[in-house]
Each structure stands twice: as C-alpha cells, then as structure tokens.
Motif scaffolding. Structure first.
Motif, mmCIF file in Angstrom:
data_model
loop_
_atom_site.group_PDB
_atom_site.id
_atom_site.type_symbol
_atom_site.label_atom_id
_atom_site.label_comp_id
_atom_site.label_asym_id
_atom_site.label_seq_id
_atom_site.Cartn_x
_atom_site.Cartn_y
_atom_site.Cartn_z
ATOM 1 N N CYS A 6 0.866 -1.171 0.000
ATOM 2 C CA CYS A 6 0.000 0.000 0.000
ATOM 3 C C CYS A 6 0.908 1.229 0.000
ATOM 4 C CB CYS A 6 -0.899 0.012 1.238
ATOM 5 S SG CYS A 6 -1.999 1.439 1.282
ATOM 6 N N THR A 7 0.661 2.151 -0.929
ATOM 7 C CA THR A 7 1.474 3.359 -1.037
ATOM 8 C C THR A 7 0.573 4.577 -0.936
ATOM 9 O OG1 THR A 7 3.100 2.255 -2.438
ATOM 10 C CG2 THR A 7 3.063 4.641 -2.524
ATOM 11 N N ILE A 8 0.993 5.546 -0.139
ATOM 12 C CA ILE A 8 0.290 6.816 -0.035
ATOM 13 C C ILE A 8 1.178 7.880 -0.665
ATOM 14 C CG2 ILE A 8 -0.727 8.528 1.515
ATOM 15 C CD1 ILE A 8 -1.005 6.196 3.568
ATOM 16 N N LEU A 9 0.679 8.482 -1.739
ATOM 17 C CA LEU A 9 1.434 9.495 -2.463
ATOM 18 C C LEU A 9 0.874 10.877 -2.155
ATOM 19 C CD1 LEU A 9 1.490 7.718 -5.936
ATOM 20 C CD2 LEU A 9 3.310 7.714 -4.217
ATOM 21 N N THR A 10 1.768 11.833 -1.934
ATOM 22 C CA THR A 10 1.378 13.226 -1.792
ATOM 23 C C THR A 10 1.786 13.935 -3.073
ATOM 24 O OG1 THR A 10 1.734 13.132 0.598
ATOM 25 C CG2 THR A 10 1.622 15.321 -0.399
ATOM 26 N N ASN B 244 1.762 20.316 -7.285
ATOM 27 C CA ASN B 244 2.092 20.850 -8.616
ATOM 28 C C ASN B 244 2.329 19.743 -9.632
ATOM 29 O OD1 ASN B 244 1.944 23.562 -7.711
ATOM 30 N ND2 ASN B 244 4.013 23.409 -6.905
ATOM 31 N N GLY B 245 1.519 18.672 -9.566
ATOM 32 C CA GLY B 245 1.619 17.579 -10.522
ATOM 33 C C GLY B 245 2.789 16.640 -10.300
ATOM 34 N N MET B 246 3.518 16.801 -9.207
ATOM 35 C CA MET B 246 4.696 15.961 -8.916
ATOM 36 C C MET B 246 4.494 15.230 -7.590
ATOM 37 S SD MET B 246 7.001 16.647 -11.340
ATOM 38 C CE MET B 246 8.578 16.248 -10.650
ATOM 39 N N ILE B 247 5.025 14.012 -7.512
ATOM 40 C CA ILE B 247 5.012 13.267 -6.245
ATOM 41 C C ILE B 247 6.080 13.887 -5.354
ATOM 42 C CG2 ILE B 247 5.437 11.052 -5.115
ATOM 43 C CD1 ILE B 247 4.546 9.730 -7.785
ATOM 44 N N ILE B 248 5.662 14.383 -4.185
ATOM 45 C CA ILE B 248 6.641 14.967 -3.270
ATOM 46 C C ILE B 248 6.887 14.086 -2.046
ATOM 47 C CG2 ILE B 248 6.215 17.334 -4.037
ATOM 48 C CD1 ILE B 248 4.638 17.688 -1.333
ATOM 49 N N LYS B 249 5.965 13.143 -1.788
ATOM 50 C CA LYS B 249 6.144 12.184 -0.696
ATOM 51 C C LYS B 249 5.587 10.846 -1.132
ATOM 52 C CE LYS B 249 5.873 15.389 3.196
ATOM 53 N NZ LYS B 249 5.070 15.797 4.359
ATOM 54 N N ASP B 250 6.242 9.796 -0.694
ATOM 55 C CA ASP B 250 5.832 8.424 -1.009
ATOM 56 C C ASP B 250 6.023 7.607 0.254
ATOM 57 O OD1 ASP B 250 5.998 5.669 -1.538
ATOM 58 O OD2 ASP B 250 6.908 5.953 -3.496
ATOM 59 N N PHE B 251 4.925 7.240 0.883
ATOM 60 C CA PHE B 251 4.982 6.364 2.053
ATOM 61 C C PHE B 251 4.468 5.002 1.608
ATOM 62 C CE2 PHE B 251 5.110 10.425 4.191
ATOM 63 C CZ PHE B 251 5.993 10.187 5.232
ATOM 64 N N THR B 252 5.361 4.020 1.584
ATOM 65 C CA THR B 252 5.015 2.678 1.125
ATOM 66 C C THR B 252 5.039 1.724 2.308
ATOM 67 O OG1 THR B 252 5.866 3.099 -1.088
ATOM 68 C CG2 THR B 252 5.674 0.802 -0.432
ATOM 69 N N TYR B 253 3.973 0.954 2.418
ATOM 70 C CA TYR B 253 3.826 -0.014 3.498
ATOM 71 C C TYR B 253 3.750 -1.406 2.893
ATOM 72 C CZ TYR B 253 2.722 4.208 6.041
ATOM 73 O OH TYR B 253 2.784 5.462 6.588
ATOM 74 N N LEU B 254 4.584 -2.301 3.393
ATOM 75 C CA LEU B 254 4.635 -3.676 2.913
ATOM 76 C C LEU B 254 3.987 -4.590 3.928
ATOM 77 C CD1 LEU B 254 8.366 -3.671 1.785
ATOM 78 C CD2 LEU B 254 6.368 -3.127 0.402
ATOM 79 N N ASP B 255 3.197 -5.535 3.462
ATOM 80 C CA ASP B 255 2.592 -6.525 4.340
ATOM 81 C C ASP B 255 3.590 -7.674 4.464
ATOM 82 O OD1 ASP B 255 1.075 -8.236 5.808
ATOM 83 O OD2 ASP B 255 -0.482 -8.514 4.302
ATOM 84 N N ASN B 256 4.495 -7.561 5.423
ATOM 85 C CA ASN B 256 5.517 -8.587 5.605
ATOM 86 C C ASN B 256 4.863 -9.905 5.961
ATOM 87 O OD1 ASN B 256 7.611 -6.796 5.121
ATOM 88 N ND2 ASN B 256 7.636 -6.139 7.241
ATOM 89 N N PHE B 257 5.154 -10.903 5.161
ATOM 90 C CA PHE B 257 4.586 -12.233 5.380
ATOM 91 C C PHE B 257 5.159 -12.826 6.656
ATOM 92 C CE2 PHE B 257 7.907 -12.090 2.204
ATOM 93 C CZ PHE B 257 8.868 -12.936 2.718
ATOM 94 N N ASP B 258 4.557 -13.906 7.087
ATOM 95 C CA ASP B 258 4.997 -14.550 8.333
ATOM 96 C C ASP B 258 6.486 -14.847 8.286
ATOM 97 O OD1 ASP B 258 2.461 -14.535 9.374
ATOM 98 O OD2 ASP B 258 1.954 -16.510 8.589
ATOM 99 N N GLU B 259 7.166 -14.364 9.296
ATOM 100 C CA GLU B 259 8.602 -14.602 9.399
ATOM 101 C C GLU B 259 8.857 -15.498 10.604
ATOM 102 O OE1 GLU B 259 10.495 -10.830 9.734
ATOM 103 O OE2 GLU B 259 9.967 -10.200 7.730
ATOM 104 N N GLU B 260 9.752 -16.430 10.444
ATOM 105 C CA GLU B 260 10.128 -17.263 11.564
ATOM 106 C C GLU B 260 11.027 -16.472 12.471
ATOM 107 O OE1 GLU B 260 11.490 -21.190 10.681
ATOM 108 O OE2 GLU B 260 10.248 -21.265 8.884
ATOM 109 N N LYS B 261 10.793 -16.599 13.761
ATOM 110 C CA LYS B 261 11.596 -15.834 14.733
ATOM 111 C C LYS B 261 12.527 -16.740 15.471
ATOM 112 C CE LYS B 261 8.187 -12.293 15.145
ATOM 113 N NZ LYS B 261 7.372 -11.479 15.940
#
Length: 87
Positions: free
Chosen positions: A63-67, A70-87
């Motif tokens: 999921c990415t939230i773009l700000t 003036n027609g340009m991307i000035i911020k990009d917050f990208t969230y990854l759904d990290n799959f199950d990781e073994e601990k």
C-alpha cells in the motif's frame, strides 16, 4: 513494531530498484486499486510477485500513499505486508 522513516533521493531509489531487479528479474507489480484522499493524496493498493533465487515464488501486498504537489510526487509512504517470518 514501528520503523523509522527512510528518506532517499531519486538516485538512491533508482539504485535500490535496479539492484532489486537483478535479484528478482521477474519482479512484477500489479495495481489493484487507487483511491483519492483529499485534494493532494492518492492511495495505491498493489501486489508484487517475484521468484526468489531459490526458485520459490512469493507475493507481497503493498500500500502506497502518495502526496502530490504541482503535478509531482513529493512524498511516497510505502507499506509492505511482511509475510509470516520465523523468529
């Protein structure tokens, strides 16, 4: 667990994705849906599929939230759904 925000220049982003494409040559991102939020935000729901070097295939929801200003991307917050990781 919260992570710190990682800030990168365009050059750093280009280098990161160039290296990622060498590791995952069949990397493919598919846009599932886009949503407008207010006057200058776009939310992009997508799915990334890849084959790892050991030939295992996996899928990563993103999921990415773009700000936009003036027609340009000035911020990009990208969230990854990290799959199950073994601990």
């Amino acid at each position: 667990m919260a992570k710190e925000i990682v800030k990168q220049t365009r050059k750093e982003i280009f280098k990161k994705y160039s290296e990622l494409n060498k590791i995952f040559p069949d990397l493919h991102d598919q846009v599932i849906q886009t949503y407008l939020s207010g006057e200058n935000h776009i939310v992009v729901e997508c799915r990334s599929t890849e084959t790892a070097p050991d030939n295992s295939k996996f899928e990563l929801p993103i999921c990415t939230i773009l700000t936009i200003e003036n027609g340009m991307i000035i911020k990009d917050f990208t969230y990854l759904d990290n799959f199950d990781e073994e601990k």
